[in-house]
Design a protein around this motif. Structure first.
Motif, PDB file in Angstrom:
ATOM      1  N   LEU A   5       0.795  -1.228   0.000  1.00 46.70           N
ATOM      2  CA  LEU A   5       0.000   0.000   0.000  1.00 46.70           C
ATOM      3  C   LEU A   5       0.826   1.276   0.000  1.00 46.70           C
ATOM      4  O   LEU A   5       0.384   2.302  -0.502  1.00 46.70           O
ATOM      5  N   PHE A   6       2.014   1.256   0.569  1.00 48.50           N
ATOM      6  CA  PHE A   6       2.753   2.498   0.739  1.00 48.50           C
ATOM      7  C   PHE A   6       4.056   2.584  -0.055  1.00 48.50           C
ATOM      8  O   PHE A   6       4.670   3.634  -0.093  1.00 48.50           O
ATOM      9  N   GLU A   7       4.505   1.506  -0.642  1.00 49.16           N
ATOM     10  CA  GLU A   7       5.817   1.550  -1.283  1.00 49.16           C
ATOM     11  C   GLU A   7       5.781   1.237  -2.768  1.00 49.16           C
ATOM     12  O   GLU A   7       5.953   2.115  -3.587  1.00 49.16           O
ATOM     13  N   PHE A   8       5.555  -0.013  -3.154  1.00 53.30           N
ATOM     14  CA  PHE A   8       5.694  -0.350  -4.570  1.00 53.30           C
ATOM     15  C   PHE A   8       4.538  -1.141  -5.155  1.00 53.30           C
ATOM     16  O   PHE A   8       4.652  -1.705  -6.221  1.00 53.30           O
ATOM     17  N   GLY A   9       3.429  -1.187  -4.489  1.00 53.64           N
ATOM     18  CA  GLY A   9       2.262  -1.884  -5.016  1.00 53.64           C
ATOM     19  C   GLY A   9       1.594  -1.093  -6.125  1.00 53.64           C
ATOM     20  O   GLY A   9       2.003   0.022  -6.462  1.00 53.64           O
ATOM     21  N   PRO A  10       0.520  -1.619  -6.697  1.00 56.71           N
ATOM     22  CA  PRO A  10      -0.140  -0.957  -7.816  1.00 56.71           C
ATOM     23  C   PRO A  10      -0.907   0.302  -7.418  1.00 56.71           C
ATOM     24  O   PRO A  10      -1.248   1.110  -8.264  1.00 56.71           O
ATOM     25  N   TYR A  11      -1.161   0.470  -6.120  1.00 57.01           N
ATOM     26  CA  TYR A  11      -1.918   1.635  -5.654  1.00 57.01           C
ATOM     27  C   TYR A  11      -1.218   2.301  -4.474  1.00 57.01           C
ATOM     28  O   TYR A  11      -0.455   1.660  -3.751  1.00 57.01           O
ATOM     29  N   LEU A  12      -1.509   3.571  -4.283  1.00 61.59           N
ATOM     30  CA  LEU A  12      -1.070   4.329  -3.124  1.00 61.59           C
ATOM     31  C   LEU A  12      -2.308   4.726  -2.330  1.00 61.59           C
ATOM     32  O   LEU A  12      -3.380   4.936  -2.904  1.00 61.59           O
ATOM     33  N   LEU A  13      -2.163   4.847  -1.037  1.00 67.26           N
ATOM     34  CA  LEU A  13      -3.260   5.265  -0.184  1.00 67.26           C
ATOM     35  C   LEU A  13      -3.103   6.755   0.070  1.00 67.26           C
ATOM     36  O   LEU A  13      -2.090   7.208   0.597  1.00 67.26           O
ATOM     37  N   SER A  14      -4.114   7.539  -0.323  1.00 72.36           N
ATOM     38  CA  SER A  14      -4.045   8.995  -0.166  1.00 72.36           C
ATOM     39  C   SER A  14      -4.360   9.379   1.279  1.00 72.36           C
ATOM     40  O   SER A  14      -4.827   8.557   2.077  1.00 72.36           O
ATOM     41  N   SER A  15      -4.129  10.648   1.614  1.00 74.50           N
ATOM     42  CA  SER A  15      -4.390  11.129   2.967  1.00 74.50           C
ATOM     43  C   SER A  15      -5.878  11.059   3.324  1.00 74.50           C
ATOM     44  O   SER A  15      -6.233  10.979   4.491  1.00 74.50           O
ATOM     45  N   ASN A  16      -6.748  11.061   2.319  1.00 73.45           N
ATOM     46  CA  ASN A  16      -8.187  10.926   2.596  1.00 73.45           C
ATOM     47  C   ASN A  16      -8.666   9.473   2.399  1.00 73.45           C
ATOM     48  O   ASN A  16      -9.838   9.223   2.161  1.00 73.45           O
ATOM     49  N   LEU A  17      -7.704   8.541   2.483  1.00 77.97           N
ATOM     50  CA  LEU A  17      -7.968   7.095   2.455  1.00 77.97           C
ATOM     51  C   LEU A  17      -8.595   6.604   1.158  1.00 77.97           C
ATOM     52  O   LEU A  17      -9.430   5.709   1.150  1.00 77.97           O
ATOM     53  N   ARG A  18      -8.175   7.179   0.054  1.00 82.68           N
ATOM     54  CA  ARG A  18      -8.597   6.709  -1.266  1.00 82.68           C
ATOM     55  C   ARG A  18      -7.405   6.041  -1.953  1.00 82.68           C
ATOM     56  O   ARG A  18      -6.267   6.456  -1.765  1.00 82.68           O
ATOM     57  N   LEU A  19      -7.703   5.032  -2.748  1.00 81.93           N
ATOM     58  CA  LEU A  19      -6.649   4.373  -3.511  1.00 81.93           C
ATOM     59  C   LEU A  19      -6.396   5.145  -4.795  1.00 81.93           C
ATOM     60  O   LEU A  19      -7.329   5.470  -5.529  1.00 81.93           O
ATOM     61  N   LEU A  20      -5.128   5.425  -5.050  1.00 86.10           N
ATOM     62  CA  LEU A  20      -4.715   6.126  -6.267  1.00 86.10           C
ATOM     63  C   LEU A  20      -3.737   5.250  -7.024  1.00 86.10           C
ATOM     64  O   LEU A  20      -2.934   4.553  -6.417  1.00 86.10           O
ATOM     65  N   PRO A  21      -3.750   5.272  -8.341  1.00 85.65           N
ATOM     66  CA  PRO A  21      -2.758   4.505  -9.103  1.00 85.65           C
ATOM     67  C   PRO A  21      -1.340   4.956  -8.742  1.00 85.65           C
ATOM     68  O   PRO A  21      -1.079   6.142  -8.593  1.00 85.65           O
ATOM     69  N   ASN A  22      -0.454   4.007  -8.565  1.00 83.63           N
ATOM     70  CA  ASN A  22       0.938   4.307  -8.245  1.00 83.63           C
ATOM     71  C   ASN A  22       1.734   4.383  -9.548  1.00 83.63           C
ATOM     72  O   ASN A  22       1.918   3.371 -10.218  1.00 83.63           O
ATOM     73  N   PRO A  23       2.233   5.565  -9.916  1.00 82.90           N
ATOM     74  CA  PRO A  23       2.980   5.679 -11.181  1.00 82.90           C
ATOM     75  C   PRO A  23       4.341   4.980 -11.128  1.00 82.90           C
ATOM     76  O   PRO A  23       4.963   4.776 -12.157  1.00 82.90           O
ATOM     77  N   PHE A  24       4.788   4.607  -9.932  1.00 85.81           N
ATOM     78  CA  PHE A  24       6.103   3.981  -9.775  1.00 85.81           C
ATOM     79  C   PHE A  24       6.008   2.506  -9.397  1.00 85.81           C
ATOM     80  O   PHE A  24       6.970   1.920  -8.943  1.00 85.81           O
TER      81      PHE A  24
END
Length: 144
Positions: A5-24
């Motif tokens: 969730l926070f490093e290298f997965g397909p999504y990032l968790l935003s500050s408002n707890l939404r999943l965002l695509p991880n560009p990296f």
């Protein structure tokens, strides 16, 4: 699952707890598999007692990898495998790699695991030795 969730997965968790695509994300170039290890921790199924020694834990992970690889076409087995873990997982990554390297010669090439490398982040590979020097190391960093 923190890494997912926070490093290298397909999504990032935003500050408002939404999943965002991880560009990296790593899964743009590599297949990722997260395994809770040892059996009985996290979401892994427990059918007996939790193994307490690294040999048993490495053997269970080896069996899991063999089961996974046998469910795919044979060409999948030739792909390079990198084991990775952090913190106390450093013990399990090192043990599993050692186990794979010692099991591979026993089996025919068609059943070997193509271990290409390991990665250990902030590894506690020998906690008894490492914890004894933590305070001294911290003091050296502060006063240098």
């Amino acid at each position: 699952m923190i890494a997912s969730l926070f490093e290298f997965g397909p999504y990032l968790l935003s500050s408002n707890l939404r999943l965002l695509p991880n560009p990296f994300t790593w899964n743009r170039r590599f297949g990722l598999l997260f395994i809770d290890n040892p059996i009985g921790t996290g979401f892994r199924h427990l059918s007996s007692t939790i193994p307490r020694d690294r040999i048993s834990i490495a053997s269970h992970l080896y069996f899991s990898l063999q089961s996974l690889l046998s469910s795919y076409p044979p060409s999948f087995r030739s792909r390079p495998l990198f084991l990775s873990g952090e913190s106390y997982g450093g013990k399990f990554v090192a043990s599993a790699a050692y186990h794979i390297l010692h099991q591979n010669p026993i089996f025919p090439p068609s059943l070997r695991i193509n271990l290409a490398g390991i990665s250990i982040g902030n590894g506690m590979t020998h906690p008894a030795a490492q914890v004894r020097v933590n305070a001294a190391t911290a003091c050296l960093r502060i006063f240098r």
